[in-house]
Design a protein around this motif. Sequence first.
Motif, mmCIF file in Angstrom:
data_model
loop_
_atom_site.group_PDB
_atom_site.id
_atom_site.type_symbol
_atom_site.label_atom_id
_atom_site.label_comp_id
_atom_site.label_asym_id
_atom_site.label_seq_id
_atom_site.Cartn_x
_atom_site.Cartn_y
_atom_site.Cartn_z
ATOM 1 N N ILE A 54 7.579 -41.237 -9.854
ATOM 2 C CA ILE A 54 7.865 -41.115 -11.294
ATOM 3 C C ILE A 54 8.286 -39.694 -11.644
ATOM 4 O O ILE A 54 9.229 -39.490 -12.415
ATOM 5 N N SER A 55 7.647 -38.700 -11.039
ATOM 6 C CA SER A 55 8.043 -37.351 -11.428
ATOM 7 C C SER A 55 9.449 -37.013 -10.907
ATOM 8 O O SER A 55 10.220 -36.338 -11.590
ATOM 9 N N ALA A 56 9.821 -37.550 -9.738
ATOM 10 C CA ALA A 56 11.201 -37.346 -9.256
ATOM 11 C C ALA A 56 12.197 -38.074 -10.163
ATOM 12 O O ALA A 56 13.309 -37.588 -10.410
ATOM 13 N N MET A 57 11.802 -39.224 -10.672
ATOM 14 C CA MET A 57 12.685 -39.963 -11.595
ATOM 15 C C MET A 57 12.909 -39.149 -12.865
ATOM 16 O O MET A 57 14.032 -39.091 -13.404
ATOM 17 N N GLU A 58 11.852 -38.527 -13.343
ATOM 18 C CA GLU A 58 11.982 -37.719 -14.565
ATOM 19 C C GLU A 58 12.927 -36.541 -14.357
ATOM 20 O O GLU A 58 13.752 -36.221 -15.219
ATOM 21 N N GLY A 59 12.810 -35.916 -13.169
ATOM 22 C CA GLY A 59 13.688 -34.788 -12.851
ATOM 23 C C GLY A 59 15.151 -35.206 -12.853
ATOM 24 O O GLY A 59 16.013 -34.545 -13.443
ATOM 25 N N LEU A 60 15.403 -36.347 -12.236
ATOM 26 C CA LEU A 60 16.785 -36.822 -12.143
ATOM 27 C C LEU A 60 17.331 -37.176 -13.524
ATOM 28 O O LEU A 60 18.476 -36.881 -13.865
ATOM 29 N N ARG A 61 16.479 -37.770 -14.328
ATOM 30 C CA ARG A 61 16.919 -38.155 -15.674
ATOM 31 C C ARG A 61 17.296 -36.924 -16.512
ATOM 32 O O ARG A 61 18.310 -36.937 -17.223
ATOM 33 N N THR A 62 16.500 -35.882 -16.419
ATOM 34 C CA THR A 62 16.781 -34.676 -17.209
ATOM 35 C C THR A 62 18.196 -34.178 -16.922
ATOM 36 O O THR A 62 18.952 -33.873 -17.843
ATOM 37 N N ASP A 63 18.559 -34.120 -15.649
ATOM 38 C CA ASP A 63 19.902 -33.641 -15.309
ATOM 39 C C ASP A 63 20.982 -34.610 -15.770
ATOM 40 O O ASP A 63 22.024 -34.198 -16.272
ATOM 41 N N ALA A 64 20.728 -35.889 -15.586
ATOM 42 C CA ALA A 64 21.740 -36.879 -15.986
ATOM 43 C C ALA A 64 21.986 -36.788 -17.485
ATOM 44 O O ALA A 64 23.128 -36.873 -17.950
ATOM 45 N N ASP A 65 20.900 -36.610 -18.251
ATOM 46 C CA ASP A 65 21.069 -36.536 -19.706
ATOM 47 C C ASP A 65 21.840 -35.280 -20.106
ATOM 48 O O ASP A 65 22.588 -35.279 -21.087
#
Length: 697
Positions: A663-674
């Motif tokens: 989940i924390s890796a997913m959050e990291g990826l989302r921040t950049d995508a956004d």
Amino acid sequence: MENHVTEIYGSNVFNFATMRARLPKVTYKSLKKTIDEGLALDESVAEVVASAMKDWALEKGATHFTHWFQPMTGITAEKHDSFIAPTEDGKVIMEFTGKDLVKGEPDASSFPSGGLRATFEARGYTAWDCTSPAFVKGSTLYIPTAFWSYTGEVLDKKTPLLRSMEALNKQALRILKLFGNPATRVTTTVGPEQEYFLVDRELWSKRKDLIFTGRTLFGAKPPKGQELEDHYFGNIKERVSDYMKDLDTELWKLGIAAKTKHNEVAPAQHELAPIFSTSNIATDHNQLTMEIMQKVAIKHNLTCLLHEKPFAGVNGSGKHNNWAMSTNEGQNLLEPGSTPHENTQFLIFLCAVIKAVDDYQDLLRLSVASAGNDHRLGANEAPPAIVSVFLGDQLTDILLQMENGKAKEKNYSSIFETGVACLPNLPKDATDRNRTSPFAFTGNKFEFRMVGSSASISGCNFVLNTIVAEILQQYADRLEAASDLPAEIAALISDTVKNHKRIIFNGNNYSEEWVEEAERRGLSNLKSTVECIPTFISDKNVAVFVKHNVLSKSEIESRYEILLENYIKTINIEALTMLSMAKTEILPAAFKYSKELSDTINSVKTTGMPVEVSAQSTVLKELSSVLSSFTSNIASLKKALNKASDDSANILSQAEAYSKSVISAMEGLRTDADKLEAIIPKDIYPFPTYAELLFNI
Ligand code: ADP
Ligand code: MG
């Protein structure tokens, strides 16, 4: 129109009115008694009922019947059999026997069983639950059933609910007997308010995350969210209102008493509330409501999202599970009446609920735990993960007085003067509503507000019924043995308040101070699903289910496994969907834009004119820098996912790995995508944005 509604209401249900009209009097009486009093079904009755049910269903256009059940997937299951039976002359007759009605034998091997049975033990059984009415949907007669394995272990969500209702009935009647109450049956009642989102189906179909996971895994915050508070109870747009109208009609045909509809807090969010019924029927009806909400949406080129958190940054969806107990004579046991301080029967039931919630906070929390609900609980929009009870000033005051003796009468109500001659002056309620409490007393019922929008309400209700049954049993044991009943009742109430008042909280549950205060009070704060699940198999919790015959130890262990498996699979699908969108959609778009920018810079330069390219260069630099972080976060997510999926030796530690590192890796990826979404032009960005999804209808 009025006539039209009364005509279509329940028209597809084999309800009491239809039964009375179509069954021989004795059969009707016997079946009604079975349903009302929870008795065993007479076999000869089943034969007669089956025949009448078949004739009725054929008139409604049915060609098939199905035993409709609720396996541990959380959704319903059905296998359709036609009524046809061949005759010697090469024709068919339509046949449906008592045995067909009462018992089914579906293959159970592909439903979640949590290790309860091996795949070779494929056989499962379904059994008619005559307390929930059969209905026709499409060209099929649906028969509500319970489902268990060949070895007799329960594999569904209906059986524990029915068993918990039995347990509560038994103990509540013991208490009522002490008060000289003539009731012969106590039933739990539920009215679940259902929240949902509607999005345009074309837009929905362009987002893999919505399709595969029911929620957006990427999406930058739009310029407008819910900050203006202009959607809540706002006027309903025509497309939505047409949808709601169709939905009501379909629900009414099935005898589902859809009553209230309105816009909710988040843009594109709405709510539907039915009139309450027995817990069992309410659960079946809520499953049907969720299914029909989704089906009707398709007709309107919409998609109905039932996920707890489809969009970050705006409110998620829940289900308010309104719960009470009532007698066969129609008395609501949670009705305080006008003099609650003297209404000891009410106070005993109220205290039992308070003590049950305090003693089994962890089970209630567990009953609403899911990967989806983890985004909601404690996110300052929904109740926190801490369970507490809101009682309001009046009842709290009465109970606190009774802790030290008798409660005195006090006038809590007043009149609200409107100051306008043509408006009526209104009596003010004794207490305000509290919107932040997870478990609030709202006049004559408790409202359990932590339930997730996509969940079956069976789970929270069988837990609630079981734990209240347990406390009622403890109370009945104590009171039945008392020589001075009134004195013992007073002592019991006083003891309960003394020992359990820590669970009562009337303030703002969303505040940081409450989290600290709750910790001082020693209340449990299980923040995530994976933290909750182990509480299921604790000795205390296993004991209460086993004692009241709701679940056996092995059934609990299987459910424990299923919960963990389901959590792991959900996060795994989300992570895979994210990786796929990141690699095959966002990256190519980012490369395309980066090429466009480089081409522009080059072509400007080749003109040889003394023109600045710093604007283009700045954007390109920003894009490149986010891109490099984005690609490294793709790699991190892949790594975390591989590690977690390899870690399969211990299912609990595997779930922990998903809940923490994946989940924390997913959050990291989302921040950049956004961030990329905010840089890349709209026509290049590969899927619809929040602004389009939330404000398009
Ligand atoms: P709210 O103000 O929270 O919308 P309502 O009075 O509209 O409250 O009720 C909300 C839900 O509670 C409805 O589904 C309603 O049928 C249900 N409800 C009302 N009384 C009971 C009861 N005794 N048992 C269970 N549910 C109830
Ligand atoms: Mg409500």
